[in-house]
Design a protein around this motif. Structure first.
Motif: not given
Ligand SMILES: NC(=O)c1ccc[n+]([C@@H]2O[C@H](COP(=O)([O-])OP(=O)(O)OC[C@H]3O[C@@H](n4cnc5c(N)ncnc54)[C@H](O)[C@@H]3O)[C@@H](O)[C@H]2O)c1
Ligand SMILES: NC(=O)c1ccc[n+]([C@@H]2O[C@H](COP(=O)([O-])OP(=O)(O)OC[C@H]3O[C@@H](n4cnc5c(N)ncnc54)[C@H](O)[C@@H]3O)[C@@H](O)[C@H]2O)c1
Ligand SMILES: NC(=O)c1ccc[n+]([C@@H]2O[C@H](COP(=O)([O-])OP(=O)(O)OC[C@H]3O[C@@H](n4cnc5c(N)ncnc54)[C@H](O)[C@@H]3O)[C@@H](O)[C@H]2O)c1
Ligand SMILES: NC(=O)c1ccc[n+]([C@@H]2O[C@H](COP(=O)([O-])OP(=O)(O)OC[C@H]3O[C@@H](n4cnc5c(N)ncnc54)[C@H](O)[C@@H]3O)[C@@H](O)[C@H]2O)c1
Lengths: 343, 343, 343, 343
Positions: A264, A266, A270, B174, B176-180, D182-184
């Motif tokens: 993504s 995101a 990163e 979450a 920032p690099n967590d897209d789940k 998510g994602p947020i």
């Protein structure tokens, strides 16, 4: 002797262009300007930039002084020293500055993508219109979305003539530092008419695409990057590898693989953080490798645009073109990239 | 001679601790470990870290090789060389690693805040428990939220004895690099019981606060920082200036003003980007200056915690304490801060 | 004979109050007003409400007619028929309407929570100030947050005298139909000073809480509901059951359990949708049952406030009080609730 | 005599299908099933539905009883009474239920869009495949996105033969009641390959579009609706009015105008709330009128899909087709629509 660059409007774009100018060996920042004495203004001074009040209002100088931020005067106190101004003012203000400040003071000026094509002499993208803008006085570096499209269409055009490009833009609603703008939970067609103005904006840079690029855009609640899906019909029976090869050869484009964890926008950000880019900037257009496909002379792909930084190296090349500092666009691009650490 | 540090689990915390160890002059990274051959693994190698497979499974080595990422073996091939391991594995895995790998291999180990206080000898915060952890073998650096609370409570405790601290934590949902992980549009009490476990976690570091700290927490759809509101009853009739003075004297705390443009966590992160911090990390606890207030022997304030980076310097000091490299906590803190560019 | 109610400003609050008036047997909607001929205006007409232009500008009538939406005139064409006006105009406009329209036309008026306490005779909450507002002319129904606080503090006050209430408000940044306002990814202290104005706003309704309620507030990127954490010191050694009992006895409060699936504000809204409430409105204050706790004469709990609808039944009771239609607040509350299907 | 319908999996889709069946005069709900005793289960009982445990595990009955929710047994206790089962289980579970429960018990079954085309006899959309599914035993009602595409392509196909349809889907990441996913803050290509599987899914309903529909999809952080941009090449030189006319004639499509205030998906949902739809459901596909355009035999438009409810009337028609209750698709569509209040 280095070119004297004045940055009028030290915001998201302005501060990045300032830092990019500062790392080139053939140009220097003679000043930056702000309207408000906030932490960005303070940091500009701490970085060593001479700070001016963006509007020619001497009363405002006091505001800065009260906040303990030293300013050297207003924009009018420095404009004469400048070889060129890079305008980083908000949308629509750039045009006003052009008419009220730059033209009367006979200084060359670069406006940004929030301004209209018709208000300047030409529209700039290093790959497409460097030569056209050479030596000109008032030029617009096109928007982040348009810059991203220009780069990929250049790569595609290198392998085959473009018959028709269809693009859907999924736009970030606000920059990360903008804590006012929404939406929080909605998808907004913007514009609601199709095709959108993004096609004509590409045409302002690449006139030969007139009538051949059709775009549509929505805004979504994210701050990190724009995302584009392209479906481009071409003349020749090319392969996926041809496209990927050309992408890899084109400067300022990188590819990433979802398989490697780039699932993504995101994750792309990163990566920008991990490789230590200043402000995590990804100046390169980013293509998802798995998305690249060719079916029946039509190329499909998905790309991500880091809106805050993609136009920054273009501003540097635009300065060189307008001030006739380098007449080979690829040499300028390479010089800019090397100084900025861009691939 | 520099301390040999092994990072087991090169994720959000692990990669930051590795980089922080690397800039100290009295310690070095002898290896980092990952479970999957993704872009973070590739970047670890490009940075010059020796990469190991985090789990003692030789089959996994092939996965990395197939992805073209050179690994030096599994964690078991390097563990003997380490003076200390910093565990950066996901929540609950740290404890397993402690029992299955670190204890059997007789290597000192630091676990992170996802683990429980009862599974280690003691809980670490540089200001409060450096001396207690001195020379110990298995220590936990407390979580980002707890670290933030420990720092501010230290500053407050310096001006007056704490009678009762009430805290509401508004947690980022979450990284920032967590897209789940979500939620996308909800506020989630977490835990739904009040008081929450965050109070007892502070007590694991500061036993004298037993029964004196009451916390409550919710999760909200943001990725940047946590935010805390504190209402702290103290014994003495102190002034707002006393509190601000103490905050300024306490290491690893900075203050910002909404008036200067720090209107939200987004602006604080923009500051981290602008000053060129690697990954925009704000290792300092951030206090909003305007929020600091004292009424009837009760201190009020709001603070922001950059969850990804606040615990990183604590890990460095914890290494020094456990390996008995420096017995003055303030000297260790200063040394760490200087190397990392922390205020 | 039923009371003639005019709704000036048919927005989020206005349209709900109109529908709530319409289902009461002792009052009727004689008209609603809008400034723009959008779909909400069209729906008002389709529902059978007489539509007026909210501003006394006859030119605007044309705009509605061009859009094919029949209007009956401007607000000035209907104001004389009204026994009372419920103002639903945006923040700060209510006050202007009071001075420019309601007072000159000698019509009683209810303003909403966006207006200031000092601009009206008194501030209304059905439980606390019904009697005080009886027969008065210009009253403000307090904001969603203040209404929520008033209800729970009433329930608490029934079991023991309140010594000190500390509250942290986590506010939804925008209503669900607002596609302009952010932030998208930030936590914003609002106000950045502590205590916030929410305490004094409660005091405008409950003067005896002067100096006894301390609040702090942040804004987060969600649209559904506000969330509050309360920590309330009381005089007596009461039990958790005492508090829960009183909550259950207090009108317009419901409890939910995380254990039953009410893990977040999103689930509470899903409940509103499932039980078939118009616009999924949850007019009741919602308390998480698991959060209710008592420790050392201090009550802890978490609650959720559906900002769009919690004040609606209060407006109905306020009409009855101001027009002296019913002098027993509990009878009015019950009548309103029954007509609206509120628990 | 009315058809006996069993709803296995009373979640987002299941509860809506149950309510839609209940308002038809030729079918009835003989039971609904849940796996967990949460508030949705309680509401099912309060609505008068007989509740069963979704999995054939008698132990689970206790869980419901402990929670005070009366259940009538497991799914196996009721399956024999059913003329047809509508499966509303999560993705991939529908297929398991088909093999383990429906086929062994020789009961007709409708699966939902989370299941694969190849696991059933045919794929259903009322406009396109009603006749093909007539009398069949195991049918899949296609997903929300595919249903939306089938409807608009039907309208377009009525005015001219479709040569090539290109579609970009901007998908809501989670349903509104989902507080985990998510994602947020990211845009996620999903799938990252182009074209996506959505084209072939349309082809499972409309085989003549094989090779003629090319789709691409991303996921964005919103919960309300999906949004699609279509670019459809057709054989004939038709006008914008031709397209709009056909859209208006096609059942289960409505148009909205940004000019009327429908600027985003948030406003469309507000409309659903205002007109009093249960759970604010917008079962109709929604087209932005301003977006409809025709250039060079290519139709452009933008549409919004309310993912939670668009497939619900399709399930009703599918029941009628499979049980051979009505052989004219338009009569079934009209009957369903009338009972549900759909335009
Ligand atoms: N942010 C992006 O993603 C992005 C990308 C590409 C192009 N652009 C374009 O760049 C331009 C600047 O946008 P931005 O995002 O950097 O805006 P910004 O709001 O971040 O910064 C604007 C700056 O201009 C200053 N300013 C205000 N009034 C001024 C005036 N009268 N004269 C000079 N300076 C003034 C402000 O102090 C501020 O520092 C716009 O044309 C925009 O469309 C923005
Ligand atoms: N992210 C934060 O905000 C934050 C803040 C403070 C503390 N912590 C704590 O730090 C710890 C790590 O969290 P994180 O956010 O860095 O997690 P992460 O998911 O970002 O990284 C975890 C890393 O551990 C690796 N890993 C997986 N299994 C492993 C194993 N068996 N052995 C060793 N490594 C393994 C993974 O490859 C990954 O690189 C947790 O205890 C967490 O609670 C996290
Ligand atoms: N939305 C909430 O969550 C909420 C909750 C409690 C209280 N309030 C308060 O209710 C009031 C209304 O807020 P809202 O959210 O319903 O606003 P809104 O924006 O949804 O609606 C305002 C309406 O007022 C109309 N209007 C504009 N100018 C007007 C004028 N000069 N005279 C009369 N009407 C005019 C507009 O057409 C619109 O229909 C504010 O005081 C607000 O603070 C809002
Ligand atoms: N939600 C949407 O937007 C949407 C739209 C169109 C199609 N669909 C499809 O509809 C199906 C259901 O999705 P949903 O969103 O309603 O899911 P959901 O999670 O909301 O509901 C699933 C329900 O199934 C029940 N369940 C769990 N295990 C079960 C089992 N073994 N047997 C029977 N029931 C079981 C659960 O208790 C729950 O009530 C999926 O195939 C999905 O792809 C969903």
């Amino acid at each position: 002797m280095s070119a004297k660059v004045l940055i009028n409007g030290y915001g998201s774009i302005g501060k990045r262009v300032a830092d990019a100018v500062a790392v080139q060996d053939d140009m220097e920042v003679i000043g930056v300007s702000k309207t408000k004495p906030d932490f960005e203004a303070r940091l500009a001074v701490e970085k060593g930039y001479k700070l001016f009040v963006a509007v020619p209002d001497r009363e405002r100088i006091k505001l800065f002084e009260e906040a303990g931020i030293p300013v050297e005067g207003t924009i009018l106190d420095v404009i004469e020293e400048a070889d060129i101004v890079v305008d980083g003012a908000p949308k629509k203000i750039g045009k006003q500055n052009l008419e009220n400040i730059y033209k009367p003071n006979k200084v060359k000026a670069i406006l940004q993508g929030g301004e209209k094509a018709k208000d300047v002499e030409d529209s700039f993208n290093a790959l497409w219109s460097f030569d056209r803008c050479y030596g000109k006085d008032y030029i617009r570096v096109v928007s982040c979305n348009t810059t991203g499209l220009c780069r990929i269409l250049y790569a595609i055009n290198e392998v085959s003539n473009i018959k028709k490009a269809r693009v859907v833009l999924v736009r970030r609603a606000a920059d990360p530092n903008d804590d006012k703008t929404g939406p929080i939970n909605a998808i907004t067609p913007n514009p609601v008419t199709v095709p959108s103005h993004h096609g004509p904006d590409v045409v302002s840079v690449v006139p030969e695409l007139e009538g051949k690029i059709l775009t549509s855009a929505v805004i979504v609640p994210t701050t990190l990057m724009h995302q584009h899906t392209l479906m481009v019909e071409v003349d020749d029976n090319i392969s996926r590898e041809d496209v990927l090869d050309s992408i890899l050869k084109t400067p300022r484009i990188i590819t990433v693989k979802a398989e490697d964890g780039f699932t993504s926008t995101a994750k792309i950000i990163e990566y920008g953080r991990d490789i230590g880019r200043l402000r995590y900037d990804i100046n390169e257009l980013v293509i998802w490798e798995e998305s690249v496909n060719v079916l029946d002379r039509e190329i499909f792909l998905m790309q991500a645009v880091h809106q805050e930084s993609i136009v920054v190296p273009e501003n540097i090349d635009c300065i060189r073109a307008m001030l006739q500092m380098e007449d080979d666009k690829f040499k300028s691009i390479e010089k800019t990239n090397k100084a900025m650490g861009i691939k």
